[in-house]
Design a protein around this motif. Structure first.
Motif, PDB file in Angstrom:
ATOM      1  N   MET A   1       0.846  -1.187   0.000  1.00 32.34           N
ATOM      2  CA  MET A   1       0.000   0.000   0.000  1.00 32.34           C
ATOM      3  C   MET A   1       0.891   1.251   0.000  1.00 32.34           C
ATOM      4  O   MET A   1       1.829   1.337   0.772  1.00 32.34           O
ATOM      5  CB  MET A   1      -0.872  -0.031   1.255  1.00 32.34           C
ATOM      6  N   ARG A   2       0.578   2.171  -0.898  1.00 34.93           N
ATOM      7  CA  ARG A   2       1.368   3.396  -1.012  1.00 34.93           C
ATOM      8  C   ARG A   2       0.488   4.576  -0.619  1.00 34.93           C
ATOM      9  O   ARG A   2      -0.709   4.579  -0.903  1.00 34.93           O
ATOM     10  CB  ARG A   2       1.822   3.533  -2.470  1.00 34.93           C
ATOM     11  N   VAL A   3       1.062   5.576   0.027  1.00 35.17           N
ATOM     12  CA  VAL A   3       0.312   6.768   0.440  1.00 35.17           C
ATOM     13  C   VAL A   3       0.915   7.992  -0.242  1.00 35.17           C
ATOM     14  O   VAL A   3       2.124   8.220  -0.168  1.00 35.17           O
ATOM     15  CB  VAL A   3       0.374   6.963   1.975  1.00 35.17           C
ATOM     16  N   GLU A   4       0.082   8.756  -0.945  1.00 31.08           N
ATOM     17  CA  GLU A   4       0.518  10.029  -1.543  1.00 31.08           C
ATOM     18  C   GLU A   4      -0.261  11.154  -0.877  1.00 31.08           C
ATOM     19  O   GLU A   4      -1.448  11.008  -0.605  1.00 31.08           O
ATOM     20  CB  GLU A   4       0.181  10.066  -3.040  1.00 31.08           C
ATOM     21  N   THR A   5       0.423  12.275  -0.633  1.00 33.05           N
ATOM     22  CA  THR A   5      -0.225  13.425   0.004  1.00 33.05           C
ATOM     23  C   THR A   5      -0.380  14.556  -1.009  1.00 33.05           C
ATOM     24  O   THR A   5       0.562  14.884  -1.715  1.00 33.05           O
ATOM     25  CB  THR A   5       0.632  13.936   1.175  1.00 33.05           C
ATOM     26  N   LEU A   6      -1.567  15.144  -1.064  1.00 28.22           N
ATOM     27  CA  LEU A   6      -1.789  16.362  -1.850  1.00 28.22           C
ATOM     28  C   LEU A   6      -2.355  17.421  -0.911  1.00 28.22           C
ATOM     29  O   LEU A   6      -3.282  17.135  -0.155  1.00 28.22           O
ATOM     30  CB  LEU A   6      -2.807  16.135  -2.967  1.00 28.22           C
ATOM     31  N   VAL A   7      -1.792  18.626  -0.939  1.00 25.67           N
ATOM     32  CA  VAL A   7      -2.319  19.709  -0.102  1.00 25.67           C
ATOM     33  C   VAL A   7      -3.264  20.534  -0.963  1.00 25.67           C
ATOM     34  O   VAL A   7      -2.884  21.016  -2.029  1.00 25.67           O
ATOM     35  CB  VAL A   7      -1.190  20.579   0.464  1.00 25.67           C
ATOM     36  N   VAL A   8      -4.520  20.645  -0.506  1.00 30.81           N
ATOM     37  CA  VAL A   8      -5.559  21.235  -1.365  1.00 30.81           C
ATOM     38  C   VAL A   8      -6.356  22.312  -0.628  1.00 30.81           C
ATOM     39  O   VAL A   8      -6.572  22.230   0.581  1.00 30.81           O
ATOM     40  CB  VAL A   8      -6.537  20.150  -1.883  1.00 30.81           C
ATOM     41  N   GLY A   9      -6.778  23.329  -1.373  1.00 28.90           N
ATOM     42  CA  GLY A   9      -7.759  24.290  -0.885  1.00 28.90           C
ATOM     43  C   GLY A   9      -7.163  25.380  -0.022  1.00 28.90           C
ATOM     44  O   GLY A   9      -5.995  25.321   0.396  1.00 28.90           O
ATOM     45  N   PRO A  10      -7.988  26.420   0.261  1.00 25.79           N
ATOM     46  CA  PRO A  10      -7.515  27.597   0.996  1.00 25.79           C
ATOM     47  C   PRO A  10      -7.118  27.317   2.441  1.00 25.79           C
ATOM     48  O   PRO A  10      -6.362  28.086   3.041  1.00 25.79           O
ATOM     49  CB  PRO A  10      -8.712  28.555   0.942  1.00 25.79           C
ATOM     50  N   LEU A  11      -7.603  26.217   3.046  1.00 24.38           N
ATOM     51  CA  LEU A  11      -7.235  25.908   4.427  1.00 24.38           C
ATOM     52  C   LEU A  11      -6.121  24.863   4.492  1.00 24.38           C
ATOM     53  O   LEU A  11      -5.871  24.270   5.542  1.00 24.38           O
ATOM     54  CB  LEU A  11      -8.464  25.438   5.224  1.00 24.38           C
ATOM     55  N   GLN A  12      -5.427  24.674   3.341  1.00 23.54           N
ATOM     56  CA  GLN A  12      -4.253  23.784   3.315  1.00 23.54           C
ATOM     57  C   GLN A  12      -4.585  22.424   3.916  1.00 23.54           C
ATOM     58  O   GLN A  12      -3.903  21.929   4.824  1.00 23.54           O
ATOM     59  CB  GLN A  12      -3.085  24.427   4.081  1.00 23.54           C
ATOM     60  N   THR A  13      -5.635  21.831   3.388  1.00 21.91           N
ATOM     61  CA  THR A  13      -6.065  20.526   3.883  1.00 21.91           C
ATOM     62  C   THR A  13      -5.280  19.423   3.177  1.00 21.91           C
ATOM     63  O   THR A  13      -5.037  19.504   1.977  1.00 21.91           O
ATOM     64  CB  THR A  13      -7.577  20.355   3.605  1.00 21.91           C
ATOM     65  N   ASN A  14      -4.899  18.398   3.942  1.00 22.85           N
ATOM     66  CA  ASN A  14      -4.214  17.254   3.348  1.00 22.85           C
ATOM     67  C   ASN A  14      -5.237  16.279   2.768  1.00 22.85           C
ATOM     68  O   ASN A  14      -6.103  15.789   3.490  1.00 22.85           O
ATOM     69  CB  ASN A  14      -3.388  16.511   4.397  1.00 22.85           C
ATOM     70  N   ALA A  15      -5.111  16.014   1.466  1.00 27.20           N
ATOM     71  CA  ALA A  15      -5.856  14.909   0.850  1.00 27.20           C
ATOM     72  C   ALA A  15      -4.845  13.785   0.647  1.00 27.20           C
ATOM     73  O   ALA A  15      -3.699  14.034   0.267  1.00 27.20           O
ATOM     74  CB  ALA A  15      -6.452  15.335  -0.478  1.00 27.20           C
ATOM     75  N   TYR A  16      -5.254  12.556   0.948  1.00 29.77           N
ATOM     76  CA  TYR A  16      -4.339  11.421   0.825  1.00 29.77           C
ATOM     77  C   TYR A  16      -4.893  10.409  -0.171  1.00 29.77           C
ATOM     78  O   TYR A  16      -6.092  10.117  -0.159  1.00 29.77           O
ATOM     79  CB  TYR A  16      -4.168  10.729   2.180  1.00 29.77           C
ATOM     80  N   VAL A  17      -4.006   9.894  -1.006  1.00 31.99           N
ATOM     81  CA  VAL A  17      -4.369   8.808  -1.910  1.00 31.99           C
ATOM     82  C   VAL A  17      -3.707   7.537  -1.403  1.00 31.99           C
ATOM     83  O   VAL A  17      -2.483   7.499  -1.219  1.00 31.99           O
ATOM     84  CB  VAL A  17      -3.908   9.099  -3.352  1.00 31.99           C
ATOM     85  N   LEU A  18      -4.512   6.507  -1.134  1.00 30.63           N
ATOM     86  CA  LEU A  18      -3.997   5.184  -0.761  1.00 30.63           C
ATOM     87  C   LEU A  18      -4.097   4.315  -1.991  1.00 30.63           C
ATOM     88  O   LEU A  18      -5.190   4.172  -2.555  1.00 30.63           O
ATOM     89  CB  LEU A  18      -4.857   4.534   0.314  1.00 30.63           C
TER      90      LEU A  18
END
Ligand code: ZN
Length: 208
Positions: free
Chosen positions: A1-18
């Motif tokens: 399982m691999r985890v990628e992080t994307l920082v999105v939106g005006p509140l700098q929220t972490n979105a993660y892709v598993l």
């Protein structure tokens, strides 16, 4: 399982892709914005989106879910206790924060304890009410996705509608600090950590 992080939106929220590499099945934790960018990243990786996992109903975590689901499909998973925040734009903060779309309808309401199959990997739902009534964390192998319940050296605020500070600390003590020290914490905002580091360093967790 691999985890990628994307920082999105005006509140700098972490979105993660598993990504379960053996099957190409993916899950996205909290697409808070940029649903189309996340969808493009999944396509480029040749991944099939199986789940959109929501840690809680606040708009900075749900704002990209509608676009992502429209483009990539996937089952929309939400803690049942946050159904009201998902289904009512005025309480989801979507109305207060411009640019956030309302989330899609809930496909799979969860309560904690569910095990979701992702190819050869598993994702376990852990109930952690407090930041919101329906806050949940997701556990997969050595990765724990904590939303706004637990951050590096901090915890989520509990003064928003439906928040409960005592309940939040109980959730962390009983359901997260019981995990092994080496468990990697991927929070909804800010840098990643581990359960062991938070146990020792997080000022909100001392004396629990
Ligand atoms: Zn939140």
């Amino acid at each position: 399982m691999r985890v990628e992080t994307l920082v999105v939106g005006p509140l700098q929220t972490n979105a993660y892709v598993l990504l379960d590499e053996s099957s190409g099945q993916a899950a996205v934790v909290d697409p808070g914005a940029a649903g189309l960018r996340i969808s493009d990243a999944l396509s480029a990786a040749g991944a099939t989106l199986k789940y959109i996992l929501t840690t809680h109903g606040h708009a900075d975590h749900t704002g990209g879910a509608f676009d992502l689901k429209s483009k990539s499909g996937g089952e929309y998973v939400v803690g049942e206790g946050d159904r009201g925040q998902i289904e009512s734009p005025s309480s989801s903060l979507a109305a207060m924060i411009p640019g956030f779309a309302n989330p899609p309808s809930i496909d799979n309401p969860v309560f904690g304890g569910e095990i979701l199959d992702l190819g050869e990997s598993r994702v376990i739902v852990i109930a952690t009410p407090g930041h919101t009534p329906g806050s949940v964390c997701y556990l997969s192998e050595q990765a724990l996705f904590t939303g706004d319940t637990l951050f590096q050296n901090s915890i989520g605020r509990y003064d928003l509608p439906g928040g409960d500070g005592d309940q939040e600390l109980r959730s962390i003590r009983d359901n997260l600090l019981t995990l092994p020290d080496q468990m990697i914490v991927y929070p909804g905002h800010g840098p990643s950590s581990t359960i062991g580091e938070e146990r020792v360093n997080n000022p909100f967790l001392q004396g629990l």
